[in-house]
Design a protein around this motif. Structure first.
Motif, PDB file in Angstrom:
ATOM      1  N   UNK A 203       0.817  -1.217   0.000  1.00 17.22           N
ATOM      2  CA  UNK A 203       0.000   0.000   0.000  1.00 17.22           C
ATOM      3  C   UNK A 203       0.852   1.270   0.000  1.00 17.22           C
ATOM      4  N   UNK A 204       2.072   1.154   0.514  1.00 14.16           N
ATOM      5  CA  UNK A 204       2.933   2.335   0.645  1.00 14.16           C
ATOM      6  C   UNK A 204       4.317   2.051   0.064  1.00 14.16           C
ATOM      7  N   UNK A 205       4.428   1.972  -1.246  1.00 12.31           N
ATOM      8  CA  UNK A 205       5.755   1.755  -1.851  1.00 12.31           C
ATOM      9  C   UNK A 205       6.656   2.970  -1.632  1.00 12.31           C
ATOM     10  N   UNK A 206       7.933   2.716  -1.400  1.00 12.74           N
ATOM     11  CA  UNK A 206       8.892   3.791  -1.149  1.00 12.74           C
ATOM     12  C   UNK A 206       9.388   4.349  -2.479  1.00 12.74           C
ATOM     13  N   UNK A 207       9.241   5.656  -2.657  1.00 15.65           N
ATOM     14  CA  UNK A 207       9.629   6.296  -3.918  1.00 15.65           C
ATOM     15  C   UNK A 207      10.488   7.544  -3.720  1.00 15.65           C
TER      16      UNK A 207
ATOM     17  N   UNK B 193       6.340   8.950   1.374  1.00 19.88           N
ATOM     18  CA  UNK B 193       6.999   7.888   2.138  1.00 19.88           C
ATOM     19  C   UNK B 193       6.757   8.033   3.638  1.00 19.88           C
ATOM     20  N   UNK B 194       6.582   9.277   4.084  1.00 20.33           N
ATOM     21  CA  UNK B 194       6.401   9.492   5.516  1.00 20.33           C
ATOM     22  C   UNK B 194       5.071   8.924   6.014  1.00 20.33           C
ATOM     23  N   UNK B 195       4.093   8.775   5.103  1.00 17.87           N
ATOM     24  CA  UNK B 195       2.833   8.127   5.483  1.00 17.87           C
ATOM     25  C   UNK B 195       3.076   6.666   5.844  1.00 17.87           C
ATOM     26  N   UNK B 196       3.955   6.023   5.108  1.00 17.64           N
ATOM     27  CA  UNK B 196       4.300   4.624   5.418  1.00 17.64           C
ATOM     28  C   UNK B 196       4.911   4.513   6.807  1.00 17.64           C
ATOM     29  N   UNK B 197       5.846   5.406   7.106  1.00 18.26           N
ATOM     30  CA  UNK B 197       6.477   5.360   8.425  1.00 18.26           C
ATOM     31  C   UNK B 197       5.479   5.709   9.528  1.00 18.26           C
TER      32      UNK B 197
END
Length: 314
Positions: free
Chosen positions: A96-100, A105-109
């Motif tokens: 759902x949160x691939x790092x790009x 990306x901060x939403x993933x963290x």
């Protein structure tokens, strides 16, 4: 009554000792009228230093002592189920949160930190209940788990300051996962603390790898951004008591004392380095709890991941 007995005993012992030494004191020659010669600075130093000789710090445990400890292994079925559960949740988040290398990306963290901090609340909830029913040997673990929860809270606040919680969908997803995971860990911890600790061991291992990969792949971008105010407050300005408290598996310095980790913050890159290193500290504590039932089971360089116990062959 106990206090009165203790005080009375002390008075009796004091009087007895005074009487015992009275003859020897009376036998000493009386002091002359001549003034006593002043003590030299060296004599004063020797006299005052002698009072503290008995308070020297204990010797640190040797590597040989640590090697004598045998780590507990986990039941293979439980180990595999824990790994399957944590890997599945982690892979869903990665999908759902691939790092790009973007602010997204901060939403993933943000999601990861929201979920990762939940187990420490669950541990404390069960411990408070056990303490209510009379268990009194939980103080050190409770303080450490509170410090770990506080540390994860500040990771979350850092990600929020970077905009990680700006999207309502991200907030709902993270909070929903955290709600159900909290109750799951409460049940597991009430039944078997080592199994619950193993779940968090796996999570912290994923977190460390995630932050390490992000630093390697997007370090240049992070080095161009300033330090968030909340990160500077937590790592630099605040009292380091709680920060030191969760770092339970530390190296010894040359004097046999635990060395302290003092973060350096110049850019956002340094913030992510310290967040990553915090996750490693949590991982080491959890490994020791799973394998030895002790937060300081073995020293830093001897900590290893928990292994599964193979089923006996028929």
């Amino acid at each position: 009554m106990k206090l009165l007995f203790t005080v009375s005993t002390a008075v009796i012992l004091s009087a007895t000792q005074t009487a015992a030494f009275a003859p020897s004191l009376s036998a000493l020659p009386k002091s002359s009228s001549a003034p006593a010669s002043p003590l030299s600075p060296l004599d004063k130093l020797s006299s005052s230093t002698a009072l503290f000789v008995a308070q020297a710090p204990p010797e640190p445990p040797t590597t040989t002592d640590a090697l004598d400890k045998i780590p507990e292994k986990m039941n293979e079925d439980i180990y595999n189920f824990n790994k399957f559960l944590i890997d599945t949740v982690y892979n869903i988040i990665c999908f759902l949160y691939p790092v790009r290398g973007t602010p997204r990306d901060f939403a993933r963290f943000y999601v990861l930190e929201t979920v990762a901090r939940v187990p420490y609340f669950a541990y404390l909830s069960v411990m408070h209940l056990r303490e209510t029913f009379g268990e009194r040997e939980l103080g050190d673990k409770m303080r450490t788990h509170y410090a770990e929860a506080d540390n994860e809270l500040h990771h979350l606040l850092i990600m929020e300051s970077l905009g990680g919680n700006a999207n309502v969908v991200d907030r709902i997803l993270a909070q929903t996962m955290a709600f159900f995971y909290y109750w799951y860990v409460v049940v597991i911890y009430a039944i078997s603390p080592p199994v619950a600790y193993h779940l968090s061991e796996l999570i912290e291992d994923h977190a460390f790898d995630t932050y390490s990969g992000y630093l390697n792949n997007h370090g240049d971008m992070l080095k161009e951004q300033p330090v968030p105010a909340i990160a500077n407050k937590y790592y630099v300005e605040d009292n380091p008591f709680l920060f030191d408290l969760f770092c339970t598996v530390k190296d010894y310095d040359e004097e046999g004392n635990f060395s302290a980790r003092r973060p350096k913050l110049d850019t956002l890159y340094d913030v992510f380095v310290n967040v990553r290193d915090d996750e490693k500290e949590h991982w080491k504590t959890l490994c020791n709890l799973v394998q030895y039932g002790d937060m300081q089971g073995v020293e830093n360089k001897l900590v290893k991941p928990t292994e599964s116990e193979p089923k006996p062959k028929d």
